[in-house]
Write an enzyme that holds these catalytic residues in place. Structure first.
Site, PDB file in Angstrom:
ATOM      1  N   TYR A 183     -38.732 -29.163 -33.020  1.00 20.12           N
ATOM      2  CA  TYR A 183     -39.571 -29.033 -31.832  1.00 20.12           C
ATOM      3  C   TYR A 183     -40.911 -29.730 -32.027  1.00 20.12           C
ATOM      4  O   TYR A 183     -41.542 -29.597 -33.083  1.00 20.12           O
ATOM      5  CB  TYR A 183     -39.830 -27.555 -31.532  1.00 20.12           C
ATOM      6  CG  TYR A 183     -38.608 -26.830 -31.039  1.00 20.12           C
ATOM      7  CD1 TYR A 183     -37.994 -27.197 -29.837  1.00 20.12           C
ATOM      8  CD2 TYR A 183     -38.062 -25.779 -31.762  1.00 20.12           C
ATOM      9  CE1 TYR A 183     -36.871 -26.539 -29.383  1.00 20.12           C
ATOM     10  CE2 TYR A 183     -36.941 -25.107 -31.318  1.00 20.12           C
ATOM     11  CZ  TYR A 183     -36.348 -25.496 -30.120  1.00 20.12           C
ATOM     12  OH  TYR A 183     -35.242 -24.844 -29.671  1.00 20.12           O
ATOM     13  N   LYS A 196     -40.496   4.070 -46.661  1.00 20.66           N
ATOM     14  CA  LYS A 196     -40.780   3.814 -45.246  1.00 20.66           C
ATOM     15  C   LYS A 196     -40.518   2.337 -44.938  1.00 20.66           C
ATOM     16  O   LYS A 196     -40.349   1.523 -45.857  1.00 20.66           O
ATOM     17  CB  LYS A 196     -42.232   4.175 -44.931  1.00 20.66           C
ATOM     18  CG  LYS A 196     -43.265   3.366 -45.698  1.00 20.66           C
ATOM     19  CD  LYS A 196     -44.677   3.765 -45.308  1.00 20.66           C
ATOM     20  CE  LYS A 196     -45.712   3.056 -46.149  1.00 20.66           C
ATOM     21  NZ  LYS A 196     -47.059   3.191 -45.621  1.00 20.66           N
ATOM     22  N   ARG A 228     -58.779   7.456 -42.821  1.00 25.94           N
ATOM     23  CA  ARG A 228     -57.550   7.357 -42.023  1.00 25.94           C
ATOM     24  C   ARG A 228     -57.097   8.797 -41.802  1.00 25.94           C
ATOM     25  O   ARG A 228     -57.934   9.666 -41.639  1.00 25.94           O
ATOM     26  CB  ARG A 228     -56.511   6.479 -42.755  1.00 25.94           C
ATOM     27  CG  ARG A 228     -55.469   5.903 -41.827  1.00 25.94           C
ATOM     28  CD  ARG A 228     -54.564   4.884 -42.503  1.00 25.94           C
ATOM     29  NE  ARG A 228     -53.780   5.426 -43.599  1.00 25.94           N
ATOM     30  CZ  ARG A 228     -52.856   4.762 -44.270  1.00 25.94           C
ATOM     31  NH1 ARG A 228     -52.572   3.533 -43.944  1.00 25.94           N
ATOM     32  NH2 ARG A 228     -52.195   5.319 -45.269  1.00 25.94           N
ATOM     33  N   CYS A 258     -38.082 -23.295 -36.563  1.00 25.08           N
ATOM     34  CA  CYS A 258     -37.499 -22.829 -35.290  1.00 25.08           C
ATOM     35  C   CYS A 258     -37.217 -21.330 -35.381  1.00 25.08           C
ATOM     36  O   CYS A 258     -37.400 -20.707 -36.421  1.00 25.08           O
ATOM     37  CB  CYS A 258     -36.173 -23.529 -35.015  1.00 25.08           C
ATOM     38  SG  CYS A 258     -36.159 -25.281 -35.258  1.00 25.08           S
ATOM     39  N   MET A 259     -36.698 -20.768 -34.295  1.00 27.61           N
ATOM     40  CA  MET A 259     -36.360 -19.339 -34.306  1.00 27.61           C
ATOM     41  C   MET A 259     -35.255 -19.029 -35.323  1.00 27.61           C
ATOM     42  O   MET A 259     -35.266 -18.008 -35.996  1.00 27.61           O
ATOM     43  CB  MET A 259     -35.919 -18.895 -32.909  1.00 27.61           C
ATOM     44  CG  MET A 259     -35.768 -17.389 -32.793  1.00 27.61           C
ATOM     45  SD  MET A 259     -35.133 -16.832 -31.203  1.00 27.61           S
ATOM     46  CE  MET A 259     -36.456 -17.247 -30.115  1.00 27.61           C
ATOM     47  N   ASP A 260     -34.287 -19.969 -35.469  1.00 29.45           N
ATOM     48  CA  ASP A 260     -33.112 -19.690 -36.303  1.00 29.45           C
ATOM     49  C   ASP A 260     -32.898 -20.711 -37.412  1.00 29.45           C
ATOM     50  O   ASP A 260     -31.872 -20.671 -38.078  1.00 29.45           O
ATOM     51  CB  ASP A 260     -31.842 -19.712 -35.440  1.00 29.45           C
ATOM     52  CG  ASP A 260     -32.011 -18.947 -34.158  1.00 29.45           C
ATOM     53  OD1 ASP A 260     -32.189 -17.741 -34.237  1.00 29.45           O
ATOM     54  OD2 ASP A 260     -31.989 -19.583 -33.084  1.00 29.45           O
ATOM     55  N   ARG A 300     -46.798   8.935 -55.448  1.00 32.31           N
ATOM     56  CA  ARG A 300     -46.033   8.298 -54.368  1.00 32.31           C
ATOM     57  C   ARG A 300     -45.957   6.796 -54.677  1.00 32.31           C
ATOM     58  O   ARG A 300     -46.946   6.077 -54.572  1.00 32.31           O
ATOM     59  CB  ARG A 300     -46.723   8.514 -53.007  1.00 32.31           C
ATOM     60  CG  ARG A 300     -46.928   9.978 -52.649  1.00 32.31           C
ATOM     61  CD  ARG A 300     -47.536  10.127 -51.263  1.00 32.31           C
ATOM     62  NE  ARG A 300     -48.763   9.373 -51.086  1.00 32.31           N
ATOM     63  CZ  ARG A 300     -49.986   9.816 -51.397  1.00 32.31           C
ATOM     64  NH1 ARG A 300     -50.153  11.040 -51.894  1.00 32.31           N
ATOM     65  NH2 ARG A 300     -51.039   9.054 -51.204  1.00 32.31           N
ATOM     66  N   HIS A 347     -55.023   9.834 -50.075  1.00 34.68           N
ATOM     67  CA  HIS A 347     -54.570   8.450 -50.274  1.00 34.68           C
ATOM     68  C   HIS A 347     -55.773   7.595 -50.646  1.00 34.68           C
ATOM     69  O   HIS A 347     -56.850   7.756 -50.076  1.00 34.68           O
ATOM     70  CB  HIS A 347     -53.930   7.953 -48.974  1.00 34.68           C
ATOM     71  CG  HIS A 347     -53.193   6.653 -49.109  1.00 34.68           C
ATOM     72  ND1 HIS A 347     -52.283   6.400 -50.121  1.00 34.68           N
ATOM     73  CD2 HIS A 347     -53.219   5.516 -48.344  1.00 34.68           C
ATOM     74  CE1 HIS A 347     -51.798   5.182 -49.968  1.00 34.68           C
ATOM     75  NE2 HIS A 347     -52.343   4.623 -48.912  1.00 34.68           N
TER      76      HIS A 347
END
Ligand SMILES: Cc1ncc(COP(=O)(O)O)c(C=O)c1O
Length: 364
Positions: free
Chosen positions: A257, A38, A132, A303-305, A216, A162
């Site tokens: 920044y 998953k 759950r 920063c973002m990038d 699992r 689980h």
């Protein structure tokens, strides 16, 4: 021609992946390992991971969402796919038509199943203490199981639970295991597939559990664990980025920044093209990266990038930085971020290409 352009990538070591699968399998020779892939195989690339497992003969996997199951089905038409997460009534038909095994975890899902006449394969999930998904009441579980076993259109293939504390609290774990035993002993006919263990329990307890057929395996397939005593597994993901520019700072000059870091003397700062939009979140600013077998400090605001590394004279443009996966482990990053290794690998975003490697082949 490759469609990877950016000099930032996550290496996925398929040999390590298979080593980890085999370690789990060898611990429990009579049980079958269901790889949990998953969340894009915990960030490692679900299709590529399944392709490698498929080439080794694996024909079963588990996911959480129907979207994840359908993506896998589009690539593999002869594997069993178990969907562990919730199913909406309107989607039961989609599962049925695509041969996706889904989980009946509550009375309303059971009632929905009875409204259909299409053939379907299901697993019943029981809640043994985690509160759950899952049926809790022992009598209700017996009733639902025997009724589903009478339905012509339903194959009740499995029953499972689980664990909440396999990696930390054995007493609570044993209580859940006992509850599962009680639930099974109350059934007239036990479904053919019974599975309870996650990674931790696969390595620590499964060999002593007599009533299961499958496990699992999630996080430890990727070479990670929360157990104090680590099993013999190898981390699969290494995160890398190449230095694209070096700035020579004079005393008093600042980076990034907010100008949060300013040089107190002449200094070199390298720019790495990876940032928070890649899952390299701003909280990493207190950490280090590895360049040439040496650790260098992250400075300034991420920063973002991009992010900034304080480097010395030995470092040049085009050198590769390892953000985690060698001197700095995924567990080190988890500790730095006050979280668990699961979150570190799953948050590496879709923008970071996953490069599959085998053996010691390095892509830098
Ligand atoms: C129902 C279920 N089974 C198995 C797993 C795999 O657990 P782990 O990654 O700890 O092996 C998960 C993961 O969250 C899960 O939700």
């Amino acid at each position: 021609m490759s469609n990877v352009y950016r000099p930032t990538w996550a290496e996925i070591n398929l040999d390590h992946l298979w080593h980890n699968f085999e370690e789990a399998q060898n611990q429990n020779l009579t049980k079958k390992v269901i790889p949990v892939i998953k969340a894009n195989a915990y960030g490692h690339g679900a299709i590529e991971v399944m392709k490698h497992l498929y080439d080794q003969g694996v024909r079963y996997c588990a996911v959480s969402l129907l979207e994840e199951a359908l993506e896998l089905r589009a690539h593999f038409d002869d594997i069993d796919i178990l969907m562990l997460g919730p199913v909406m009534e309107n989607d039961i038909l989609v599962c049925s038509l695509n041969h996706i095994e889904f989980t009946i975890y509550d009375y309303h899902v059971y009632e929905s199943v009875l409204k259909f006449k299409h053939s379907m394969i299901c697993h019943l999930k029981v809640d043994t203490g985690m509160s759950r998904y899952g049926f809790k009441d022992v009598e209700q579980i017996s009733h639902v199981v025997s009724d589903l076993q009478k339905q012509k259109h339903v194959e009740l293939k499995g029953i499972f639970t689980h664990f909440a504390t396999a990696d930390q609290d054995e007493t609570f774990f044993q209580k859940q295991l006992e509850q599962m035993r009680l639930i099974l002993s109350n059934l007239k006919k036990i479904p053919p597939v019974v599975h309870v263990s996650n990674s931790s329990s696969t390595f620590k307890y499964e060999s002593k559990i007599e009533f299961t057929t499958h496990v699992r395996l999630g996080i430890s397939l990727y070479g990670l664990s929360l157990d104090e005593k680590k099993p013999n597994i190898k981390p699969v993901m290494t995160l890398k980025s190449k230095i694209v520019q070096i700035k020579e700072l004079n005393e008093g000059e600042c980076v990034g920044y907010g100008a949060t870091y300013c040089a107190t003397e002449k200094q070199r700062v390298a720019i790495l093209p990876i940032g928070y939009a890649d899952g390299w979140i701003r909280k990493n600013r207190t950490g280090h990266v590895q360049i040439h077998n040496k650790k260098f400090k992250i400075v300034g605001t991420i920063c973002m990038d991009a992010c900034f590394i304080q480097v010395d004279e030995t470092v040049n443009v085009n050198d590769t930085a390892i953000l985690f996966g060698d001197l700095i482990s995924i567990d080190d990053v988890a500790k730095r971020l006050n979280t668990i290794n699961y979150e570190v690998v799953t948050q590496i975003s879709y923008r970071v290409p996953r490069i599959m490697i085998k053996g010691d082949k390095k892509n830098d």
